[in-house]
Design a protein around this motif. Structure first.
Motif, PDB file in Angstrom:
ATOM      1  N   ARG A   1       1.804   9.283  -6.099  1.00 63.81           N
ATOM      2  CA  ARG A   1       2.239  10.673  -5.924  1.00 63.81           C
ATOM      3  C   ARG A   1       3.253  11.069  -7.005  1.00 63.81           C
ATOM      4  O   ARG A   1       3.232  12.198  -7.496  1.00 63.81           O
ATOM      5  CB  ARG A   1       2.831  10.874  -4.535  1.00 63.81           C
TER       6      ARG A   1
ATOM      7  N   ARG B   1       0.834  -1.201   0.000  1.00 62.99           N
ATOM      8  CA  ARG B   1       0.000   0.000   0.000  1.00 62.99           C
ATOM      9  C   ARG B   1       0.873   1.258   0.000  1.00 62.99           C
ATOM     10  O   ARG B   1       0.608   2.208  -0.726  1.00 62.99           O
ATOM     11  CB  ARG B   1      -0.915  -0.004   1.216  1.00 62.99           C
ATOM     12  N   GLN B   2       1.930   1.271   0.790  1.00 64.77           N
ATOM     13  CA  GLN B   2       2.831   2.422   0.826  1.00 64.77           C
ATOM     14  C   GLN B   2       3.523   2.630  -0.515  1.00 64.77           C
ATOM     15  O   GLN B   2       3.658   3.758  -0.976  1.00 64.77           O
ATOM     16  CB  GLN B   2       3.876   2.241   1.930  1.00 64.77           C
TER      17      GLN B   2
ATOM     18  N   ARG C   1       0.976   4.050  -3.039  1.00 70.14           N
ATOM     19  CA  ARG C   1       0.714   5.470  -2.786  1.00 70.14           C
ATOM     20  C   ARG C   1       1.882   6.342  -3.223  1.00 70.14           C
ATOM     21  O   ARG C   1       1.695   7.417  -3.793  1.00 70.14           O
ATOM     22  CB  ARG C   1       0.392   5.684  -1.315  1.00 70.14           C
TER      23      ARG C   1
END
Length: 94
Positions: A88, A80-81, A84
């Motif tokens: 970005r 998930r990190q 994300r």
């Protein structure tokens, strides 16, 4: 698995940032995440070299930097990190 025994070789290729028209279409130079762009020829060579092996792997990551980054991403962050962070990097500025 579906092609086992048919003579067909299947390979998942992760090319990383590659010098193509993608960056013109996406509309942001940040999509490369500051990475040096690989040449399409080098990416294809990596794929063909993997397929030419006696026991080809199911997947290959093109480029040393991409392999290191993939290794670190798996060890230092959750999926998930990572998703994300990539979001970005590739998001268009509003």
């Amino acid at each position: 698995e579906e092609s086992r025994g048919t003579g067909l070789r299947v390979l998942a290729l992760s090319p990383g940032a590659t010098r193509t028209e993608f960056f013109d279409v996406v509309g942001t130079p940040q999509a490369a995440g500051g990475a040096r762009l690989a040449s399409p020829v080098d990416v294809v060579r990596t794929a063909l070299a993997a397929l030419d092996r006696k026991n080809p792997p199911p997947s290959v990551i093109a480029g040393r930097t991409n392999r290191v980054m993939a290794f670190l991403a798996r060890r230092l962050a959750t999926r998930r990190q990572v998703i994300r962070a990539i979001g970005r990097l590739t998001a268009k500025e509003a």
